[in-house]
Design a protein around this motif. Sequence first.
Motif, PDB file in Angstrom:
ATOM      1  N   THR A   1       2.724   2.583   2.637  1.00 23.23           N
ATOM      2  CA  THR A   1       2.634   1.242   2.073  1.00 23.23           C
ATOM      3  C   THR A   1       3.393   1.216   0.757  1.00 23.23           C
ATOM      4  O   THR A   1       3.615   2.259   0.127  1.00 23.23           O
ATOM      5  CB  THR A   1       1.182   0.824   1.811  1.00 23.23           C
ATOM      6  OG1 THR A   1       0.641   1.624   0.743  1.00 23.23           O
ATOM      7  CG2 THR A   1       0.311   1.010   3.062  1.00 23.23           C
TER       8      THR A   1
ATOM      9  N   ASP B   1       3.000   0.583   7.206  1.00 24.20           N
ATOM     10  CA  ASP B   1       2.209  -0.610   7.499  1.00 24.20           C
ATOM     11  C   ASP B   1       3.113  -1.693   8.074  1.00 24.20           C
ATOM     12  O   ASP B   1       4.315  -1.481   8.276  1.00 24.20           O
ATOM     13  CB  ASP B   1       1.473  -1.110   6.256  1.00 24.20           C
ATOM     14  CG  ASP B   1       2.415  -1.594   5.143  1.00 24.20           C
ATOM     15  OD1 ASP B   1       3.641  -1.661   5.371  1.00 24.20           O
ATOM     16  OD2 ASP B   1       1.927  -1.901   4.042  1.00 24.20           O
ATOM     17  N   GLN B   2       2.570  -2.856   8.342  1.00 28.10           N
ATOM     18  CA  GLN B   2       3.343  -3.925   8.961  1.00 28.10           C
ATOM     19  C   GLN B   2       3.590  -5.086   7.993  1.00 28.10           C
ATOM     20  O   GLN B   2       3.821  -6.229   8.411  1.00 28.10           O
ATOM     21  CB  GLN B   2       2.633  -4.414  10.227  1.00 28.10           C
ATOM     22  CG  GLN B   2       2.575  -3.335  11.300  1.00 28.10           C
ATOM     23  CD  GLN B   2       1.812  -3.763  12.537  1.00 28.10           C
ATOM     24  OE1 GLN B   2       1.742  -4.944  12.861  1.00 28.10           O
ATOM     25  NE2 GLN B   2       1.243  -2.795  13.245  1.00 28.10           N
ATOM     26  N   VAL B   3       3.586  -4.804   6.702  1.00 27.54           N
ATOM     27  CA  VAL B   3       3.929  -5.795   5.688  1.00 27.54           C
ATOM     28  C   VAL B   3       5.446  -5.802   5.550  1.00 27.54           C
ATOM     29  O   VAL B   3       6.050  -4.778   5.226  1.00 27.54           O
ATOM     30  CB  VAL B   3       3.251  -5.477   4.347  1.00 27.54           C
ATOM     31  CG1 VAL B   3       3.645  -6.510   3.293  1.00 27.54           C
ATOM     32  CG2 VAL B   3       1.739  -5.426   4.518  1.00 27.54           C
ATOM     33  N   ARG B   4       6.058  -6.946   5.793  1.00 25.42           N
ATOM     34  CA  ARG B   4       7.518  -7.008   5.966  1.00 25.42           C
ATOM     35  C   ARG B   4       8.303  -7.254   4.684  1.00 25.42           C
ATOM     36  O   ARG B   4       9.527  -7.136   4.684  1.00 25.42           O
ATOM     37  CB  ARG B   4       7.850  -8.092   6.998  1.00 25.42           C
ATOM     38  CG  ARG B   4       7.137  -7.922   8.331  1.00 25.42           C
ATOM     39  CD  ARG B   4       7.354  -6.546   8.923  1.00 25.42           C
ATOM     40  NE  ARG B   4       6.685  -6.370  10.211  1.00 25.42           N
ATOM     41  CZ  ARG B   4       6.534  -5.210  10.822  1.00 25.42           C
ATOM     42  NH1 ARG B   4       6.998  -4.109  10.272  1.00 25.42           N
ATOM     43  NH2 ARG B   4       5.901  -5.140  11.981  1.00 25.42           N
TER      44      ARG B   4
END
Length: 413
Positions: A276, A162-165
């Motif tokens: 994730t 995912d693109q959660v940093r």
Amino acid sequence: MSLRSAGFRRAIVVLAGFGTAVAVSTGASAAPNATSAGNLSARVDAALAGSSAGTVGVRVEVSGLGVVTSHNAFAALPPASTQKSFVALTALDVLSPASPLRTAVRGPSVGSDGVVRGPLVLVGGGDPTLSSAHLGGLAAELRARGVRIVTGGLLGDDSLFDQVRSAPGWKPAFMPGESGPLSALVVDRNQWRWDTAYLRDPVVGNLDRFRAVLAKAGISVRGPDRRGTSRTATRQLATHDSLPMSALVAGMLKNSDNLAAEMLLKRLGATRGPGTTARGLTVVREHLASLGVSMGSAADGSGLSAYDRETPAGEVALLRAAEASVTGTTLRHSMSIGCVDGTLKHRFCGTPGSGRVFAKTGTLDFVRVLSGYTTTRSGRQVWFSFMLSGCRNGAACRVAIDRAVVALAAYPG
């Protein structure tokens, strides 16, 4: 205060330093098991006295003696970086010790004139160790395949994750101070830029580095750098494989590598869909449950999260479950070794723990943790977890833990 448990009241000697700890621990020959366990418990408790901690959580189990000492062993306490051990065992078991993480370059076929008519796609495989030098290797491989010109620019594909940093419960300064922004496509640990745009999305920025190494290899790229996927890029033109999982896990544990822990956690999640943090934790929790280990309330893989809680009993259960796993020896030797390497390189030197303590450290504000393995002087296996929180003096907490571990390693019984 919780460290004033019955076990600590039994202790009549307060050890002032390693020399005293060793002297007390190398006394007369062992008595029957019950007496031996009681003697060792008193020595460990005495070693922990004066730690400055508000809460002392302890679990020590010794082969042939059973549970030697246990204080607040089922209390939910901050694990700090010992959280990484839960990820490590699962990664070894689920992803296999020999498996690498692959970064690929995909695109259209290379024309006889050396032109790639379309974009090159750099596909991230979740490798936390990918560097500019590795990108240079990919560029050299493309050059060897005859690539000279790319007409469609560069695409960065980090869709494996995912693109959660960052992770839940992290302080804002932890990213990038403790870990670069999380992405399936990491270059130079994602810490080579600290500007807001890069921290929000490092993928396009990392393509700048790829473009630079391509140019150095004599490959001209026309067109922009942008985010994309490799769905239509059917040809694999170049690959880079990381070191095997066993080496990635060793690097993570010995160096307490936060980025690697989070990347491996998401890679575990990717076995069930887009990677994730939450999905990775589900994989870890379910795998460890199959081994009889009850995991605490983890929110990340590195132990940085303020929401992470484990118990000393749970940490020892993990260590013991690893021993029954085919990857148990790999896990043990992936941990730092006293006075040899990693975060224990300068600890236990000149003591019976030198070269005989295999453990994961944990350090946060007001928290000091050490969980791992050693052997007594007589050769008994020891599994231990010391989780100290509310430390008014971090150095005093660490020294108290080390005294206790030396008492274990020096014990003759």
